[in-house]
Scaffold this motif. Structure first.
Motif, mmCIF file in Angstrom:
data_model
loop_
_atom_site.group_PDB
_atom_site.id
_atom_site.type_symbol
_atom_site.label_atom_id
_atom_site.label_comp_id
_atom_site.label_asym_id
_atom_site.label_seq_id
_atom_site.Cartn_x
_atom_site.Cartn_y
_atom_site.Cartn_z
ATOM 1 N N GLU A 1 0.828 -1.206 0.000
ATOM 2 C CA GLU A 1 0.000 0.000 0.000
ATOM 3 C C GLU A 1 0.863 1.257 0.000
ATOM 4 O OE1 GLU A 1 0.588 -1.911 2.530
ATOM 5 O OE2 GLU A 1 0.995 -0.679 4.302
ATOM 6 N N ARG A 2 2.170 1.106 0.278
ATOM 7 C CA ARG A 2 3.090 2.242 0.204
ATOM 8 C C ARG A 2 3.661 2.311 -1.214
ATOM 9 N NH1 ARG A 2 5.082 0.269 5.712
ATOM 10 N NH2 ARG A 2 4.627 1.928 7.209
ATOM 11 N N LEU B 1 11.088 3.820 4.328
ATOM 12 C CA LEU B 1 11.396 2.527 4.946
ATOM 13 C C LEU B 1 12.070 1.552 3.999
ATOM 14 C CD1 LEU B 1 8.188 1.674 6.969
ATOM 15 C CD2 LEU B 1 10.371 2.542 7.793
ATOM 16 N N GLU B 2 11.852 1.757 2.694
ATOM 17 C CA GLU B 2 12.387 0.808 1.701
ATOM 18 C C GLU B 2 13.529 1.433 0.911
ATOM 19 O OE1 GLU B 2 11.140 -2.196 1.643
ATOM 20 O OE2 GLU B 2 9.239 -1.922 2.713
ATOM 21 N N ASP C 1 5.805 8.158 5.855
ATOM 22 C CA ASP C 1 4.414 7.915 6.246
ATOM 23 C C ASP C 1 3.779 9.244 6.627
ATOM 24 O OD1 ASP C 1 4.744 5.203 5.860
ATOM 25 O OD2 ASP C 1 4.866 4.704 7.991
ATOM 26 N N GLY C 2 2.592 9.502 6.094
ATOM 27 C CA GLY C 2 1.913 10.761 6.376
ATOM 28 C C GLY C 2 2.068 11.764 5.244
ATOM 29 N N ASP C 3 3.131 11.617 4.409
ATOM 30 C CA ASP C 3 3.258 12.436 3.192
ATOM 31 C C ASP C 3 2.259 11.939 2.147
ATOM 32 O OD1 ASP C 3 5.455 13.551 4.432
ATOM 33 O OD2 ASP C 3 6.943 12.515 3.188
ATOM 34 N N SER D 1 0.767 -4.709 -13.321
ATOM 35 C CA SER D 1 0.350 -5.168 -11.994
ATOM 36 C C SER D 1 0.398 -4.054 -10.946
ATOM 37 C CB SER D 1 1.215 -6.346 -11.551
ATOM 38 O OG SER D 1 2.573 -5.951 -11.493
ATOM 39 N N ALA D 2 0.585 -2.805 -11.392
ATOM 40 C CA ALA D 2 0.460 -1.680 -10.449
ATOM 41 C C ALA D 2 -0.909 -1.765 -9.793
ATOM 42 C CB ALA D 2 0.609 -0.355 -11.193
ATOM 43 N N TRP D 3 -0.996 -1.367 -8.534
ATOM 44 C CA TRP D 3 -2.275 -1.477 -7.822
ATOM 45 C C TRP D 3 -3.260 -0.401 -8.291
ATOM 46 C CZ3 TRP D 3 -1.957 -2.796 -1.893
ATOM 47 C CH2 TRP D 3 -1.374 -4.059 -1.749
ATOM 48 N N ALA D 4 -4.518 -0.798 -8.402
ATOM 49 C CA ALA D 4 -5.572 0.148 -8.776
ATOM 50 C C ALA D 4 -5.620 1.318 -7.802
ATOM 51 C CB ALA D 4 -6.928 -0.569 -8.822
ATOM 52 N N MET D 5 -5.400 1.071 -6.494
ATOM 53 C CA MET D 5 -5.471 2.181 -5.527
ATOM 54 C C MET D 5 -4.419 3.239 -5.845
ATOM 55 S SD MET D 5 -3.916 0.884 -1.833
ATOM 56 C CE MET D 5 -3.820 2.534 -1.135
ATOM 57 N N LEU E 1 -3.028 3.765 -8.950
ATOM 58 C CA LEU E 1 -3.365 4.389 -10.228
ATOM 59 C C LEU E 1 -4.484 5.424 -10.051
ATOM 60 C CD1 LEU E 1 -3.321 4.749 -13.273
ATOM 61 C CD2 LEU E 1 -4.774 2.721 -13.478
ATOM 62 N N ILE E 2 -5.519 5.061 -9.302
ATOM 63 C CA ILE E 2 -6.642 5.991 -9.122
ATOM 64 C C ILE E 2 -6.168 7.264 -8.407
ATOM 65 C CG2 ILE E 2 -8.814 6.325 -7.863
ATOM 66 C CD1 ILE E 2 -9.420 3.328 -8.537
ATOM 67 N N SER F 1 -11.103 -3.163 -5.845
ATOM 68 C CA SER F 1 -10.104 -3.676 -4.896
ATOM 69 C C SER F 1 -8.768 -2.959 -5.072
ATOM 70 C CB SER F 1 -9.896 -5.174 -5.100
ATOM 71 O OG SER F 1 -11.013 -5.899 -4.673
ATOM 72 N N ASP F 2 -8.128 -2.664 -3.951
ATOM 73 C CA ASP F 2 -6.855 -1.935 -3.965
ATOM 74 C C ASP F 2 -5.815 -2.582 -4.868
ATOM 75 O OD1 ASP F 2 -7.755 -0.059 -2.163
ATOM 76 O OD2 ASP F 2 -6.984 -1.151 -0.414
ATOM 77 N N SER F 3 -5.735 -3.908 -4.795
ATOM 78 C CA SER F 3 -4.653 -4.590 -5.504
ATOM 79 C C SER F 3 -5.075 -5.073 -6.887
ATOM 80 C CB SER F 3 -4.131 -5.765 -4.667
ATOM 81 O OG SER F 3 -5.179 -6.681 -4.423
ATOM 82 N N ALA F 4 -6.254 -4.645 -7.368
ATOM 83 C CA ALA F 4 -6.618 -4.939 -8.764
ATOM 84 C C ALA F 4 -5.505 -4.415 -9.663
ATOM 85 C CB ALA F 4 -7.944 -4.279 -9.124
ATOM 86 N N TRP F 5 -5.258 -5.110 -10.752
ATOM 87 C CA TRP F 5 -4.167 -4.683 -11.630
ATOM 88 C C TRP F 5 -4.553 -3.438 -12.428
ATOM 89 C CZ3 TRP F 5 -1.096 -9.123 -14.453
ATOM 90 C CH2 TRP F 5 -0.442 -9.908 -13.492
ATOM 91 N N ALA F 6 -3.589 -2.532 -12.593
ATOM 92 C CA ALA F 6 -3.796 -1.332 -13.404
ATOM 93 C C ALA F 6 -4.232 -1.693 -14.819
ATOM 94 C CB ALA F 6 -2.522 -0.488 -13.431
ATOM 95 N N LEU G 1 -7.918 -2.256 -14.700
ATOM 96 C CA LEU G 1 -8.674 -1.024 -14.437
ATOM 97 C C LEU G 1 -8.711 -0.122 -15.669
ATOM 98 C CD1 LEU G 1 -10.145 1.045 -12.720
ATOM 99 C CD2 LEU G 1 -7.924 1.770 -11.806
ATOM 100 N N SER H 1 -11.162 4.196 -5.452
ATOM 101 C CA SER H 1 -10.246 3.355 -4.683
ATOM 102 C C SER H 1 -10.962 2.795 -3.456
ATOM 103 C CB SER H 1 -9.060 4.221 -4.257
ATOM 104 O OG SER H 1 -8.396 3.657 -3.163
ATOM 105 N N VAL I 1 -1.938 6.898 11.178
ATOM 106 C CA VAL I 1 -0.949 7.747 10.541
ATOM 107 C C VAL I 1 -1.479 9.179 10.537
ATOM 108 C CG1 VAL I 1 -1.908 7.339 8.214
ATOM 109 C CG2 VAL I 1 0.505 7.961 8.458
ATOM 110 N N ARG I 2 -0.545 10.108 10.602
ATOM 111 C CA ARG I 2 -0.882 11.523 10.507
ATOM 112 C C ARG I 2 -1.794 11.773 9.304
ATOM 113 N NH1 ARG I 2 2.284 15.154 7.564
ATOM 114 N NH2 ARG I 2 4.042 13.722 7.653
#
Lengths: 340, 340
Positions: free
Chosen positions: A28-29, A45-46, A61-63, A83-87, A89-90, B81-86, B89, B103, B286-287
């Motif tokens: 999710e990050r 973190l990564e 986190d928080g940005d 395979s980028a996440w829809a969340m 991309l949106i 779904s968050d992890s749906a593929w771009a 979508l 999202s 998170v902030r």
């Protein structure tokens, strides 16, 4: 071949491995490589440390990482990893409403499809390991043992032959063979079973994927007949491979032979898929795919016939396109092996 | 709690498990549950058979699954779904240009965030297994062994205690402890090391995730001091949990204590994340996250201090929100355990 000057948004997965060698988790990050800017946006973190030729921009986190990426987008349109996440991309579509985001497979089908010589060598090595696995599984006892047990042996052998990751070990026996994606179970193999074996994974980062169909004891005349149709279809499709031929033509050739033999309705999947850093990627050998073959492309050719409630047959090789035709990377015998 | 009347597009992953129990692979072939229509669109190869209460619509290789889904969309907007593929979508956005896709985390943060009693019981059982793992690892020898070796023991113990999947086993020793997501390596543990242990996975489908910090031999005064700050912050954040409090408030409480002690710049991540069918999901502590806490929510509380080049400390419990406050699902001692 690496399209560093193209407008691409690359997320964790095979595209990021291709461009950077990095294998961070997809979460999710947001982690995203922006090309041609050559900026890698990562969660703090990564942080991977310094990377030659890339600017690394870390967010905390928080940005808002989407606002951060949006400010870095200079092109009118970008292709984003499949395979980028829809969340993600949106959120990017909202943060950068004037930018157009397109599908990598739809708009950049050749991004990783044409392999370098070094990549073909890695795919050939993975195929050789899968072939060695097949040769050894033939001397294993099938009769009286479960699909799960045979699958475990396939997995062990793939690892013994250098696979760091095993992705699938299909052992589809008797009526289970009629399901191309059969999930292995506790069915005990018995005299008279057709058994579809389909296995693969990653060796040194590149994929293997091969199928052979074997028989416990002697096949019936009909089983041999169906087997021979698939074998003929696979050979004809292979012989149709050469630069400039459309992907769908390879499918049409395999399907034509199976249809002419009266089994068209039982060949229920496309003829093949590309392979590289993943086991399924462009090009796809499927009806409607007009992409012409290009030397260096690597893909499966895997026609099959699936008779519900009875049995299935599939024969699959990885094939690479050469200047003049095709070359098989899997080279084990295509005949119907009799197992004990 | 299951939002079957909401307009949702669910792809393989935790959302699909939540609604159907199905765990098909996420691939280039579209699988999508459409709600409230209760239609599951699947590749013919992955047909799950009849499912009570759902209509299953299968598509074949060469068909256009996006046109198929587009015809089934009756609502003006759907959360996906968050992890749906771009790639899926984008193709849907093109096939259904008048439909708005949002999202899931942004627009349906509560979809799976508020757990049923049965789900809390499963999370508690997963936490108990992680706690048993921690209790046992304390009697293992740390000195003279590598991080990789200790991590392997954590993995074995989690599986012995019923985990079907181990997702992470962080053993971050000495200076490696300053990287919250440290990848285990060949560093040999030695007298004087602080060691952050952070491990978890899935037990009966639900996640575990706990961190404790231990010390090889006696800690220095400063190490004990930093440890105590994190422990106090974790306790204060836990005590701040009650229905109606905003997620960001829990983060603010933990961060405030660490900032007041002069270590604010060394607490470099959010305070926590939800947990359920995955180990990271809403709600995020998170902030900026104004979502109020609701009874039944389950999340980690995991403040830390990371001193570059020196050591790190993190203490993490999974906590569930009750009607009156919070209840820890991880219950092992918070003190700085001395290991041999």
């Amino acid at each position: 071949m690496k399209a560093l000057d193209d407008a691409l948004l690359i997320t964790p997965g095979p595209d990021l491995v291709y461009f950077t060698g990095l294998r961070p988790p997809m979460t999710e990050r947001l982690t995203m490589l922006i090309l041609p800017a050559r900026v890698l946006v990562v969660p703090a973190l990564e942080h991977p440390g310094d990377l030659p030729g890339l600017e690394v921009v870390a967010w905390h986190d928080g940005d808002d990482p989407y606002a951060l990426v949006a400010e870095l987008l200079r092109e009118p349109a970008y292709a984003i990893s499949d395979s980028a996440w829809a969340m993600h991309l949106i959120a990017l579509q909202q943060a950068a409403p004037h930018v157009r985001f397109t599908s990598m497979t739809a708009t950049r089908p050749l991004l990783r499809a044409v392999k370098s010589e070094a990549e073909v060598a890695l795919l050939a090595a993975a195929a050789a390991a899968a072939d060695a696995t097949y040769e050894q599984i033939l001397s294993v006892r099938f009769r009286g043992r479960t699909e799960v047990r045979i699958a475990a042996e396939l997995s062990d052998l793939l690892q013994q032959h250098g696979h760091e990751q095993v992705d699938f070990t299909i052992v589809a026996s008797g009526p289970n063979g009629a399901d191309p994606h059969h999930h292995i179970g506790d069915r005990v193999l018995t005299e008279g079973d057709m058994v579809v074996l389909d296995f693969g994974g990653l060796k040194d980062g590149y994929g293997s994927d091969t199928s052979r169909t074997v028989h416990v004891g002697q096949p019936s005349e009909e089983e041999q007949q169906v087997f021979d149709i698939v074998r003929t279809a696979q050979q004809a499709a292979f012989e149709a491979v050469r630069p400039g031929v459309a992907c769908q033509e390879i499918d049409r050739v395999a399907r034509g032979i199976i249809e002419d033999a009266g089994y068209g309705q039982f060949f229920i999947h496309r003829t093949g898929h590309g392979i590289g850093l993943t086991t399924h990627e462009p090009p796809y050998l499927v009806r409607g795919e007009q992409q012409p073959l290009v030397p260096g492309m690597c893909f499966s050719i895997e026609p099959g016939i699936y008779l519900p409630g009875r049995f299935g047959v599939r024969i699959e090789d990885i094939v690479t396109v050469t200047e003049t035709g095709g070359r098989r990377l899997n080279t084990t015998d295509h005949g119907l092996a009799i197992v004990s």
